[in-house]
Design an enzyme around this catalytic site. Structure first.
Site, PDB file in Angstrom:
ATOM      1  N   SER A 109      41.400  45.468  39.834  1.00 55.18           N
ATOM      2  CA  SER A 109      40.666  44.647  40.801  1.00 55.18           C
ATOM      3  C   SER A 109      39.820  45.424  41.801  1.00 55.18           C
ATOM      4  O   SER A 109      39.053  44.828  42.546  1.00 55.18           O
ATOM      5  CB  SER A 109      41.636  43.751  41.571  1.00 55.18           C
ATOM      6  OG  SER A 109      42.011  42.666  40.768  1.00 55.18           O
ATOM      7  N   LYS A 148      39.473  43.387  52.237  1.00 54.16           N
ATOM      8  CA  LYS A 148      39.729  42.254  51.341  1.00 54.16           C
ATOM      9  C   LYS A 148      40.677  41.267  52.025  1.00 54.16           C
ATOM     10  O   LYS A 148      41.649  41.689  52.670  1.00 54.16           O
ATOM     11  CB  LYS A 148      40.346  42.790  50.045  1.00 54.16           C
ATOM     12  CG  LYS A 148      40.539  41.770  48.942  1.00 54.16           C
ATOM     13  CD  LYS A 148      41.161  42.459  47.718  1.00 54.16           C
ATOM     14  CE  LYS A 148      41.325  41.526  46.539  1.00 54.16           C
ATOM     15  NZ  LYS A 148      41.952  42.189  45.381  1.00 54.16           N
ATOM     16  N   SER A 185      39.269  41.353  41.208  1.00 56.43           N
ATOM     17  CA  SER A 185      39.300  40.330  42.225  1.00 56.43           C
ATOM     18  C   SER A 185      38.685  40.747  43.564  1.00 56.43           C
ATOM     19  O   SER A 185      38.349  39.883  44.355  1.00 56.43           O
ATOM     20  CB  SER A 185      40.746  39.894  42.461  1.00 56.43           C
ATOM     21  OG  SER A 185      41.500  40.964  42.993  1.00 56.43           O
TER      22      SER A 185
END
Lengths: 92, 459
Positions: free
Chosen positions: B156, B57, B132
């Protein structure tokens, strides 16, 4: 939320508000804060606040200089620099 | 180690095939912000993950890769160092192949708050991948990487895993180092792992975990020895679930019973207060953590500024997107003098109540089962799922962040072609229970492959 409150908060957050921001943020903040107020229904008298999930003790290390050796690489990320200094607008 | 692993280990030898497979998917799903298969060294470090590519990420530091956090503020930032967990995985032979898309600074549940790219759900490109960590979930689901890293501040990792039909794991707070993660809400967030293969996920966790001198909240955890999971708590008062999620939840309960687990109905009376407590604390911590972005040492610098203060305000106003500004403003407000007791301190006391409530649940059961999210993946721009509604829907995931306990979202069903995940939560340091129960459940429902995905990246 009135505009003065919003502007004080924005100044503390160091964010400049445009015309559209005032209305959008005013609505969003009021909605969130009203929602946060639902917590007042809970009796929390005498409870200790939990500040951290699982950390119990403070951990310390020897007060010694440790270098990650990244200074030059980090300086390379500067948007504006002169030699090994970050440049900002004149203070005086 | 696992069935899928040997094929992945050959991916460098067939790089051209891999790249064409990946690019074909990327045109449809946009899971990566930077994708550099050509830069993967020919020889991998020897170790248990030797030669396995993985995605990270883009709010986790990887040396030589951008570290944008999905924000215009950091669009040009290149990380000069590796996060501790990345360093450990590299030392075990894994190779970073790219950085995945996310909601700006991890703030959102759809990855639509990224300023730098749009990510679609590989099961249905009209839908979001969740957030996210949406890019990491989509990349794993599409078979672009065998595993990926994300961060989980309020769900997330687990929510996008549910939307994309993969495992999404959040460890006990402190067990995986946060050094190299871009801080959003420090007392809540942990790194997390995505995979379609539970054995691989557990191996990655074993390698990445452990104390790190660079993260003073990290722990050399004495993980509890797994003991046979016998009892699983379920909530008495589940409401407001999408019918698809409700049906998968009911099926999951039935399957678990059939597998021999005893289901215990419990009440979690504090559940409805978890989300307001969470957002009070998360925004307060965000307003403080994101104060560092000011365009001076790095980050977006305005073309012209009159003075120092003006430069900082201009940088932040142009660099942050709407949702980030909203959260910083909310967090700044709740920390203002005069309001602190009403909001921030209150939320921390509610956090204590939630912890006590959950303790009672784990006195009666080994695990807690809930849906991961009240809906399956929603369509892009869905008005019934605006920013505020998305926050309310975090109720099943935020509890684990507020209390620091581990949780795992596992694929549990498919409804009209969309995956739905369920979540197991366990007491702190009892990760083993999550894996054990999920492994048993997989006997009744195998992890689905999304149409067009190959677990071996190439046929």
């Amino acid at each position: 939320m009135d505009i003065a409150e919003l502007e004080t908060t924005a100044a503390l957050a160091q964010i400049e508000l445009g015309e559209g921001d005032l209305e959008r943020l005013g609505t969003a903040l009021s909605q969130m804060l009203a929602y946060f107020d639902t917590m007042s229904a809970l009796d929390t008298e005498g409870l200790e606040p939990t500040t951290h999930a699982l950390v119990k003790d403070n951990r310390v290390r020897p007060d010694a200089v440790v270098s990650a050796g990244l200074a030059d690489d980090l300086l390379d990320q500067a948007p504006e620099r002169e030699d090994r200094f970050f440049v900002i607008p004149n203070v005086l | 180690m696992t069935d899928a692993t040997p094929a992945w280990k050959r991916f460098r030898a067939r790089l051209t095939d891999y790249v064409s497979y990946a690019q074909q998917w990327e045109k449809k799903i946009g899971s990566f912000l930077s994708f550099r298969p050509d830069q993967v060294p020919d020889s991998a470090v020897a170790g248990p993950l030797e030669g396995l590519p993985f995605g990270v990420k883009d709010n986790i530091a990887v040396k030589g890769f951008p570290l944008t956090c999905g924000s215009k503020m950091l669009a040009d930032l290149v990380s000069p160092y590796d996060a501790t967990i990345v360093e450990r995985l590299k030392a075990a032979g894994a190779q970073v192949i790219g950085k995945t898309n996310l909601d700006e600074f991890g703030m959102g549940s759809s990855t639509e708050n990224s300023a730098l790219g749009k990510t679609n759900n590989p099961w249905d490109t009209a839908r979001v991948a969740g957030g996210s960590s949406g890019g990491s979930a989509a990349a794993v689901a599409a078979g672009l990487v065998p595993f990926a890293l994300g961060t989980d501040t309020g769900g997330s990792v687990r929510q996008p895993a549910s939307f994309c039909g993969v495992y999404g794991f959040k460890p006990t707070y402190g067990v995986m180092s946060r050094y190299g993660l871009t801080a959003y809400a420090s007392s809540l967030e942990t790194p997390g792992i995505f995979a379609k293969d539970l054995d691989l996920l557990e191996t990655v966790f074993d390698i990445a975990k452990g104390k790190d001198d660079n993260d003073q909240t990290s722990l050399d955890a004495e993980m509890m020895t797994p003991r046979p999971v016998k009892t699983i708590a379920i909530l008495e008062d589940l409401a407001d679930l999408d019918p698809a999620v409700k049906s998968v939840y009911d099926q999951t309960c039935a399957s678990l019973q059939k597998l021999g687990f005893e289901l215990v109905a419990v009440k979690l009376s504090t559940l409805e207060y978890a989300v307001p407590a969470y957002y009070t604390i998360a925004t307060a911590e965000a307003s403080s953590n994101l104060a560092r972005f000011n365009g001076i040492r790095y980050g977006l610098r305005p073309v012209y500024a009159e003075n120092h203060e003006h430069l900082v305000r201009q940088s932040r106003s142009a660099g942050f997107g709407n949702e980030v500004k909203t959260r910083i403003m909310v967090g700044t407000y709740v920390l203002r003098s005069g309001f602190q007791d009403q909001y921030y301190t209150k939320a921390q006391k509610v956090r204590t109540l939630i912890r006590n409530d959950l303790q009672k649940v784990f006195d009666r059961a080994d695990l807690l089962l809930t849906p991961t999210f009240p809906t399956p993946a929603f369509v892009h721009g869905d008005r019934s799922m605006n920013e505020f509604q998305q926050k309310l829907a975090d109720k099943f995931t935020v509890t684990a962040n507020l209390t620091g306990i581990p949780a795992l979202s596992f694929p549990a069903g498919l409804v009209t072609g969309l995956p739905v995940g369920m979540q197991f939560s366990a007491p702190a340091f009892c990760e083993g229970r999550l894996f054990e129960a999920a492994r048993r459940f997989a006997e009744t429902f195998a992890v689905p492959d999304c149409p067009g995905a190959s677990t071996e990246w190439s046929h």
